[in-house]
Design a protein around this motif. Structure first.
Motif, short mmCIF file in Angstrom:
data_model
loop_
_atom_site.label_atom_id
_atom_site.label_comp_id
_atom_site.label_asym_id
_atom_site.label_seq_id
_atom_site.Cartn_x
_atom_site.Cartn_y
_atom_site.Cartn_z
N PHE A 78 0.83 -1.20 0.00
CA PHE A 78 0.00 0.00 0.00
C PHE A 78 0.87 1.25 0.00
N SER A 79 0.40 2.24 -0.72
CA SER A 79 1.13 3.51 -0.76
C SER A 79 0.84 4.32 0.49
N ASP A 80 1.72 5.24 0.80
CA ASP A 80 1.50 6.19 1.88
C ASP A 80 0.70 7.34 1.29
N VAL A 81 -0.62 7.24 1.38
CA VAL A 81 -1.48 8.22 0.73
C VAL A 81 -1.30 9.62 1.31
N GLU A 82 -0.99 9.72 2.59
CA GLU A 82 -0.74 11.04 3.17
C GLU A 82 0.45 11.69 2.49
N ARG A 83 1.55 10.95 2.37
CA ARG A 83 2.75 11.51 1.74
C ARG A 83 2.50 11.79 0.26
N LYS A 91 2.22 20.26 -2.18
CA LYS A 91 3.14 21.26 -1.62
C LYS A 91 3.84 22.14 -2.67
N ASN A 92 3.90 21.69 -3.91
CA ASN A 92 4.54 22.50 -4.95
C ASN A 92 3.54 23.08 -5.94
N ARG A 93 2.26 22.98 -5.65
CA ARG A 93 1.25 23.53 -6.53
C ARG A 93 1.26 25.06 -6.42
N PRO A 94 1.20 25.77 -7.56
CA PRO A 94 1.24 27.24 -7.52
C PRO A 94 0.07 27.84 -6.75
N GLU A 95 -1.08 27.15 -6.74
CA GLU A 95 -2.24 27.67 -6.00
C GLU A 95 -1.98 27.74 -4.50
N LEU A 96 -1.00 26.96 -4.05
CA LEU A 96 -0.72 26.88 -2.61
C LEU A 96 0.64 27.46 -2.24
N ALA A 97 1.15 28.34 -3.08
CA ALA A 97 2.43 29.01 -2.78
C ALA A 97 2.31 29.74 -1.45
N GLY A 98 3.29 29.57 -0.60
CA GLY A 98 3.29 30.24 0.71
C GLY A 98 2.45 29.54 1.77
N VAL A 99 1.93 28.37 1.45
CA VAL A 99 1.09 27.61 2.38
C VAL A 99 1.87 26.37 2.84
N LEU A 100 1.90 26.13 4.14
CA LEU A 100 2.49 24.91 4.68
C LEU A 100 1.59 23.74 4.30
N VAL A 101 2.15 22.71 3.67
CA VAL A 101 1.41 21.48 3.36
C VAL A 101 2.19 20.33 3.97
N ASP A 102 1.55 19.59 4.88
CA ASP A 102 2.23 18.47 5.53
C ASP A 102 1.18 17.56 6.15
N ASN A 103 1.64 16.46 6.75
CA ASN A 103 0.72 15.58 7.46
C ASN A 103 0.91 15.68 8.98
N ARG A 104 1.65 16.69 9.39
CA ARG A 104 1.81 16.96 10.84
C ARG A 104 2.08 18.45 11.03
N THR A 105 1.76 18.92 12.19
CA THR A 105 1.95 20.35 12.47
C THR A 105 3.39 20.60 12.91
N PRO A 106 3.92 21.76 12.56
CA PRO A 106 5.25 22.12 13.06
C PRO A 106 5.16 22.45 14.55
N PRO A 107 6.28 22.44 15.25
CA PRO A 107 6.28 22.69 16.70
C PRO A 107 5.66 24.03 17.11
N ASP A 108 5.79 25.05 16.26
CA ASP A 108 5.30 26.38 16.63
C ASP A 108 3.88 26.66 16.11
N PHE A 109 3.17 25.63 15.69
CA PHE A 109 1.85 25.81 15.08
C PHE A 109 0.84 26.30 16.10
N ASP A 110 0.14 27.39 15.76
CA ASP A 110 -0.91 27.91 16.64
C ASP A 110 -2.26 28.01 15.95
N GLY A 111 -2.33 27.54 14.71
CA GLY A 111 -3.59 27.53 13.98
C GLY A 111 -3.85 28.77 13.15
#
Length: 135
Positions: free
Chosen positions: A8-13, A20-40
């Motif tokens: 099975f593939s890692d569908v999240e990844r 993450k490299n889509r131009p529509e989402l430039a400047g947006v964090l895209v991941d499957n986990r929050t960074p340590p400093d995430f406040d929403g």
């Protein structure tokens, strides 16, 4: 007769790498986990597998994928949610490792859902169903 092992593939990844490299989402964090400093309040799209099924007789994985979209305010979060929604549909026909995405359908479009862990967060959540075959 022994059937070949299903990998099975890692569908999240897969979704993270696609978005993450889509131009529509430039400047947006895209991941499957929050960074340590995430406040929403950051512009972010967080990807999580929410279930789904393996259809044995046609060798098709159908994962449900949640997109949690954040922004500093409701209008910004909605704009990012719409961009992520649009960008996700472009994953059709792509290959990631041993997985080929054959289809994407929206199960639940972006809906406002307050995040009670992050009081200042503006969040929309949507769910998509991907169809993935071994490549």
């Amino acid at each position: 007769m022994t059937e070949p092992l299903v990998i099975f593939s890692d569908v999240e990844r897969l979704v993270v790498e696609h978005l993450k490299n889509r131009p529509e989402l430039a400047g947006v964090l895209v991941d499957n986990r929050t960074p340590p400093d995430f406040d929403g309040t950051q512009k972010a799209v967080l990807i999580s597998r929410a279930g789904g099924v393996w259809v044995e007789d046609i060798h098709l994985d159908q994962p449900l994928v949640d997109l949690e979209v954040y922004g500093p305010d409701k209008p910004t979060a909605h704009t990012v949610a719409t961009a992520a929604r649009t960008a996700l549909f472009t994953v059709r026909g792509t290959t990631f490792g041993t997985a080929c995405v054959t289809d994407v359908s929206e199960v639940d479009g972006p809906r406002w859902l307050p995040d009670y862990l992050h009081a200042a967060a503006s969040r929309y959540v949507s769910t998509a169903l991907l169809s993935i075959r071994p490549a």
